[in-house]
Design a protein around this motif. Structure first.
Motif, PDB file in Angstrom:
ATOM      1  N   ALA A  77       0.478   0.671   9.754  1.00 19.95           N
ATOM      2  CA  ALA A  77       1.834   0.296   9.358  1.00 19.95           C
ATOM      3  C   ALA A  77       1.824   1.356   7.966  1.00 19.95           C
ATOM      4  N   VAL A  78       0.843   1.577   7.151  1.00 21.87           N
ATOM      5  CA  VAL A  78       1.279   2.104   6.020  1.00 21.87           C
ATOM      6  C   VAL A  78       1.643   3.522   6.140  1.00 21.87           C
ATOM      7  N   LEU A  79       1.700   4.320   7.168  1.00 19.85           N
ATOM      8  CA  LEU A  79       1.285   5.478   7.565  1.00 19.85           C
ATOM      9  C   LEU A  79       3.061   5.535   8.199  1.00 19.85           C
ATOM     10  N   LEU A 101       1.086  -1.206  -0.038  1.00 22.15           N
ATOM     11  CA  LEU A 101      -0.186   0.025   0.178  1.00 22.15           C
ATOM     12  C   LEU A 101       1.162   1.442  -0.324  1.00 22.15           C
ATOM     13  N   ALA A 102       1.889   1.468   1.003  1.00 28.19           N
ATOM     14  CA  ALA A 102       3.234   2.450   0.909  1.00 28.19           C
ATOM     15  C   ALA A 102       3.224   2.482  -0.803  1.00 28.19           C
ATOM     16  N   ARG A 103       3.679   1.420  -1.111  1.00 25.27           N
ATOM     17  CA  ARG A 103       4.314   1.600  -2.355  1.00 25.27           C
ATOM     18  C   ARG A 103       3.548   2.033  -3.480  1.00 25.27           C
ATOM     19  N   TRP A 104       2.288   1.676  -3.310  1.00 27.29           N
ATOM     20  CA  TRP A 104       1.398   2.237  -4.383  1.00 27.29           C
ATOM     21  C   TRP A 104       1.216   3.678  -4.036  1.00 27.29           C
ATOM     22  N   ILE A 105       0.496   4.048  -3.234  1.00 31.41           N
ATOM     23  CA  ILE A 105       0.345   5.679  -2.916  1.00 31.41           C
ATOM     24  C   ILE A 105       2.196   6.058  -3.468  1.00 31.41           C
ATOM     25  N   MET A 106       3.013   5.864  -2.767  1.00 29.60           N
ATOM     26  CA  MET A 106       4.115   6.867  -3.258  1.00 29.60           C
ATOM     27  C   MET A 106       5.039   5.948  -4.098  1.00 29.60           C
ATOM     28  N   PRO A 107       4.456   6.343  -5.779  1.00 27.43           N
ATOM     29  CA  PRO A 107       4.745   5.366  -6.557  1.00 27.43           C
ATOM     30  C   PRO A 107       6.078   6.098  -6.407  1.00 27.43           C
TER      31      PRO A 107
END
Length: 84
Positions: A67-69, A16-22
């Motif tokens: 965790a995502v944050l 999710l983090a990589r999806w939010i911050m490509p």
């Protein structure tokens, strides 16, 4: 939480983090899991520091968001250091 729960939480949070911050980041699935697990620790620590709670047991929505944050913070720090 058990080790399998941490791995699953890390995978979900890292993806999710990589999806939010490509962008271009190192590693594959293992690095994504490690970023997510480290993000859970960072997010939980910051949550407790701010008094809003930390990572709770299991794969709850609050744990995933925390965790995502934390993983987003780690990715931003990595990119800032890499581009410096």
């Amino acid at each position: 939480m058990g080790i399998l729960t941490w791995i699953i939480l890390g995978l979900i949070a890292g993806l999710l983090a990589r999806w939010i911050m490509p962008g271009k980041d190192p590693g594959g699935a293992i690095v994504t899991i490690l970023i997510g697990i480290a993000g859970a620790f960072v997010g939980g620590w910051l949550g407790q520091l701010l008094g809003v709670g930390g990572v709770v047991g299991g794969l709850s929505l609050a744990s995933i968001i925390t965790a995502v944050l934390g993983a987003i913070i780690l990715l931003a720090l990595y990119r800032g250091i890499r581009n410096a």
